[in-house]
Design an enzyme around this catalytic site. Structure first.
Site, mmCIF file in Angstrom:
data_model
loop_
_atom_site.group_PDB
_atom_site.id
_atom_site.type_symbol
_atom_site.label_atom_id
_atom_site.label_comp_id
_atom_site.label_asym_id
_atom_site.label_seq_id
_atom_site.Cartn_x
_atom_site.Cartn_y
_atom_site.Cartn_z
ATOM 1 N N THR A 95 1.529 3.733 -38.242
ATOM 2 C CA THR A 95 0.562 4.552 -37.966
ATOM 3 C C THR A 95 0.134 5.262 -39.187
ATOM 4 O O THR A 95 0.753 5.949 -39.832
ATOM 5 C CB THR A 95 1.014 5.804 -36.814
ATOM 6 O OG1 THR A 95 1.404 5.075 -35.848
ATOM 7 C CG2 THR A 95 -0.020 6.508 -36.530
ATOM 8 N N LYS A 170 -5.305 4.827 -32.470
ATOM 9 C CA LYS A 170 -3.980 5.524 -32.464
ATOM 10 C C LYS A 170 -3.669 6.947 -32.688
ATOM 11 O O LYS A 170 -3.055 7.974 -32.158
ATOM 12 C CB LYS A 170 -3.111 4.451 -33.491
ATOM 13 C CG LYS A 170 -1.536 5.156 -33.630
ATOM 14 C CD LYS A 170 -0.730 5.197 -32.456
ATOM 15 C CE LYS A 170 0.512 5.803 -32.679
ATOM 16 N NZ LYS A 170 1.372 6.168 -31.450
ATOM 17 N N LYS A 238 2.670 14.273 -39.231
ATOM 18 C CA LYS A 238 1.561 13.392 -39.792
ATOM 19 C C LYS A 238 0.538 12.950 -39.236
ATOM 20 O O LYS A 238 -0.587 13.061 -39.676
ATOM 21 C CB LYS A 238 2.394 12.131 -40.481
ATOM 22 C CG LYS A 238 1.787 11.069 -41.259
ATOM 23 C CD LYS A 238 1.696 9.604 -40.328
ATOM 24 C CE LYS A 238 2.956 9.206 -39.854
ATOM 25 N NZ LYS A 238 2.726 8.004 -38.927
HETATM 26 N N1 LIG Z 1 9.404 6.366 -33.671
HETATM 27 C C1 LIG Z 1 8.285 6.401 -32.603
HETATM 28 O O1 LIG Z 1 8.207 6.639 -31.289
HETATM 29 C C2 LIG Z 1 6.911 5.675 -33.134
HETATM 30 C C3 LIG Z 1 6.693 5.559 -34.296
HETATM 31 N N2 LIG Z 1 5.372 5.072 -34.717
HETATM 32 C C4 LIG Z 1 4.832 4.903 -35.890
HETATM 33 O O2 LIG Z 1 5.812 3.845 -36.550
HETATM 34 C C5 LIG Z 1 6.325 3.998 -37.840
HETATM 35 C C6 LIG Z 1 7.786 3.845 -38.090
HETATM 36 O O3 LIG Z 1 8.239 4.958 -37.293
HETATM 37 P P1 LIG Z 1 9.776 4.918 -37.285
HETATM 38 O O4 LIG Z 1 10.313 3.658 -37.170
HETATM 39 O O5 LIG Z 1 9.851 6.233 -35.994
HETATM 40 O O6 LIG Z 1 10.220 5.648 -38.624
HETATM 41 P P2 LIG Z 1 11.546 5.783 -39.232
HETATM 42 O O7 LIG Z 1 11.580 7.204 -40.095
HETATM 43 O O8 LIG Z 1 12.407 5.803 -38.335
HETATM 44 O O9 LIG Z 1 11.123 4.713 -40.303
HETATM 45 C C7 LIG Z 1 10.499 4.562 -41.340
HETATM 46 C C8 LIG Z 1 10.627 3.300 -42.099
HETATM 47 O O10 LIG Z 1 9.711 3.420 -43.118
HETATM 48 C C9 LIG Z 1 10.543 2.933 -44.439
HETATM 49 N N3 LIG Z 1 9.990 3.844 -45.631
HETATM 50 C C10 LIG Z 1 9.842 5.098 -45.631
HETATM 51 N N4 LIG Z 1 9.215 5.416 -46.872
HETATM 52 C C11 LIG Z 1 9.394 3.962 -47.670
HETATM 53 C C12 LIG Z 1 8.714 3.773 -48.740
HETATM 54 N N5 LIG Z 1 8.240 4.613 -49.747
HETATM 55 N N6 LIG Z 1 8.639 2.480 -49.214
HETATM 56 C C13 LIG Z 1 9.314 1.634 -48.292
HETATM 57 N N7 LIG Z 1 9.710 1.839 -47.246
HETATM 58 C C14 LIG Z 1 9.710 3.230 -46.655
HETATM 59 C C15 LIG Z 1 11.983 3.471 -44.136
HETATM 60 O O11 LIG Z 1 13.062 2.776 -44.927
HETATM 61 P P3 LIG Z 1 14.477 3.664 -45.334
HETATM 62 O O12 LIG Z 1 15.230 3.198 -44.169
HETATM 63 O O13 LIG Z 1 15.007 2.913 -46.594
HETATM 64 O O14 LIG Z 1 14.170 4.977 -45.206
HETATM 65 C C16 LIG Z 1 12.133 2.950 -42.456
HETATM 66 O O15 LIG Z 1 12.176 1.629 -42.723
HETATM 67 C C17 LIG Z 1 5.566 5.365 -38.260
HETATM 68 O O16 LIG Z 1 4.319 5.321 -38.727
HETATM 69 C C18 LIG Z 1 5.225 6.124 -37.112
HETATM 70 O O17 LIG Z 1 4.391 7.084 -36.907
HETATM 71 C C19 LIG Z 1 4.619 4.802 -33.652
HETATM 72 C C20 LIG Z 1 4.718 4.663 -32.354
HETATM 73 C C21 LIG Z 1 6.189 5.220 -32.045
HETATM 74 O O1 LIG Z 2 3.608 7.488 -31.820
HETATM 75 C C1 LIG Z 2 4.377 7.772 -30.983
HETATM 76 C C2 LIG Z 2 4.509 7.218 -29.548
HETATM 77 O O2 LIG Z 2 5.068 7.556 -28.746
HETATM 78 O O3 LIG Z 2 3.447 6.455 -29.348
#
Ligand SMILES: NC(=O)C1=CN([C@@H]2O[C@H](COP(=O)(O)OP(=O)(O)OC[C@H]3O[C@@H](n4cnc5c(N)ncnc54)[C@H](OP(=O)(O)O)[C@@H]3O)[C@@H](O)[C@H]2O)C=CC1
Ligand SMILES: O=CC(=O)O
Length: 293
Positions: A95, A170, A238
Site C-alpha cells: 500500500t 486502496k 501511514k
Molecule cells: N497487515 C495487513 O492487514 C495488511 C497490510 N497491507 C499493506 O501491505 C504491506 C505489508 O504489510 P505487512 O505485511 O502487514 O507489514 P509488515 O510490517 O509485517 O512487513 C513489512 C515488510 O516490509 C519489509 N521492509 C520494511 N522496510 C523495508 C526496507 N527499507 N527495505 C526492504 N524491506 C523492508 C519488512 O522486512 P523486515 O522483515 O526485514 O522488517 C517486511 O518484509 C503494507 O504496505 C501494508 O500497508 C495491506 C493489506 C492488509
Molecule cells: O490494509 C488493511 C486491510 O485490512 O485491508
C-alpha cells in the site's frame, strides 16, 4: 508458474505460502533474510537480493511496508532495477501512494519491463485463506499474465486502468476503515462510560444495518485488550496520512479522517505502532477516562 516474492512480513509470508501451496514455484527475498527459512520449509528457493530474485523469475511480486521500502527495494544497490528488463514483470502489492507507484512504474518501463500496482484489501486471515481483494492498475498484459496468481491470492481482482488508480482506491478504502475503527472505539468507550455493557453494544451492532466483518472480528478482541497485530497500527496511520494527502491534492475536506489520523498518531507516539490498528481504542479510552480496566 514461477514467481519471485519480495517482503515476507505478515502479509507477504501468508501470500507466498499460499502460492507455494497451490503449486507455484516461488523464490523469496526478505530484508531480514532469516525470515525466508519458514518459506524454504514449504518449498521456496531464496534469492540473496531483490536483483537476484528478478534475475531468476519472469514475474516478481513485492509486499513491503511503505513508500520508502517500496522505493528502496527497486532503486537501491542490488535492487529490482538492476535485473528488470524485456519480458519481465514487476507487481507491487504494497500500500503506497500514487506518486511512489508512478515513479517505480516509469523506472521499470524505462528498462523495458512491465509494471502493475496491485494493493490488496483484506488482512492476515484473508491473506492466509486466499480471500484478498486485489486492486490492480497499470500494464494490462501483465495483469492478464498474473490472473492465475491473483486467483490463488484473492477472491476478486479489479483492473482499474492507469497507474495510480489502484493505489488511490486502496487509500480511500483504508481511510474509511481507519475512520470506522475510531468510530467503533468511541462507541465502545461511550457505552462503557454510560454504564452500558460494551459486549451488548457489539451484539446490537451485529444485528443492525451497520453490522460488518471488521466490527465482528475486532470488537471482541478490543474488549479483551488483545492487540496481536494482523494489520499493524503504524501501517494504518501511514494509510491515513497518504489518504489525507490525496484529499489535499483534490481539495476534498475530510475532517473525520483527519481526526482519526490524530488518534492513530497519538497511539504511535505511545509506542502502540506495532500492535494491531484496533489498539487505537487504548488512546480513545484513555482520553475519555473509561471505566474499563
Ligand atoms: N497487515 C495487513 O492487514 C495488511 C497490510 N497491507 C499493506 O501491505 C504491506 C505489508 O504489510 P505487512 O505485511 O502487514 O507489514 P509488515 O510490517 O509485517 O512487513 C513489512 C515488510 O516490509 C519489509 N521492509 C520494511 N522496510 C523495508 C526496507 N527499507 N527495505 C526492504 N524491506 C523492508 C519488512 O522486512 P523486515 O522483515 O526485514 O522488517 C517486511 O518484509 C503494507 O504496505 C501494508 O500497508 C495491506 C493489506 C492488509
Ligand atoms: O490494509 C488493511 C486491510 O485490512 O485491508
Amino acid at each position: 508458474m514461477e514467481v519471485g516474492f519480495l517482503g515476507l512480513g505478515i502479509m507477504g509470508k501468508a501470500m507466498a505460502a499460499n502460492l507455494l501451496r497451490h503449486g507455484f514455484r516461488v523464490t523469496v527475498w526478505n530484508r531480514t533474510l532469516s525470515k525466508c527459512q519458514e518459506l524454504v520449509a514449504l518449498g521456496a528457493t531464496v534469492g540473496e537480493t531483490p536483483a537476484a530474485v528478478v534475475a531468476r523469475c519472469r514475474y516478481t511480486i513485492a509486499m513491503l511496508s511503505d513508500p520508502s521500502a517500496a522505493l528502496s527495494v527497486v532503486f537501491d544497490k542490488d535492487g529490482v532495477l538492476e535485473q528488470i528488463g524485456d519480458g519481465k514483470g514487476y507487481v507491487d502489492m504494497s500500500t503506497v501512494d500514487a506518486a511512489t507507484s508512478s515513479k517505480i512504474s516509469e523506472a521499470v518501463k524505462q528498462k523495458g519491463g512491465a509494471f502493475l500496482e496491485a494493493p490488496v484489501s483484506g488482512s492476515k486471515k484473508p491473506a492466509e485463506d486466499g480471500q484478498l481483494v486485489i486492486l490492480a492498475a497499470g500494464d494490462q498484459a501483465l495483469y492478464d499474465d498474473m490472473v492465475p496468481a491473483f486467483d490463488v491470492l484473492g477472491k476478486k481482482s479489479f483492473f482499474l486502468g492507469e497507474i495510480g488508480n489502484g493505489a488511490n482506491m486502496k487509500l480511500v478504502v483504508n481511510m474509511i476503515m481507519g475512520s470506522m475503527m475510531n468510530a467503533l472505539s468511541e462507541g465502545l468507550s461511550l457505552a462503557d462510560n454510560s454504564g452500558l455493557n460494551p459486549q451488548t453494544l457489539l451484539d446490537v451492532l451485529d444485528l443492525g444495518a451497520i453490522a460488518n466483518p471488521m466490527f465482528k472480528l475486532k470488537g471482541p478482541s478490543i474488549l479483551k485488550g488483545s492487540y496481536n497485530p494482523a494489520f499493524p497500527l503504524k501501517h494504518q496511520q501511514k494509510d491515513m496520512r497518504l489518504a489525507l494527502s490525496l484529499g489535499d491534492e483534490n481539495a476534498v475536506a475530510m475532517p473525520v479522517a483527519a481526526a482519526s489520523n490524530e488518534a492513530f498518531k497519538k497511539a504511535r507516539s505511545l509506542g502502540l505502532g506495532d500492535l494491531d490498528f484496533s489498539a487505537v481504542y487504548e488512546v480513545i479510552k484513555g482520553a475519555s477516562g473509561s471505566n474499563q480496566a
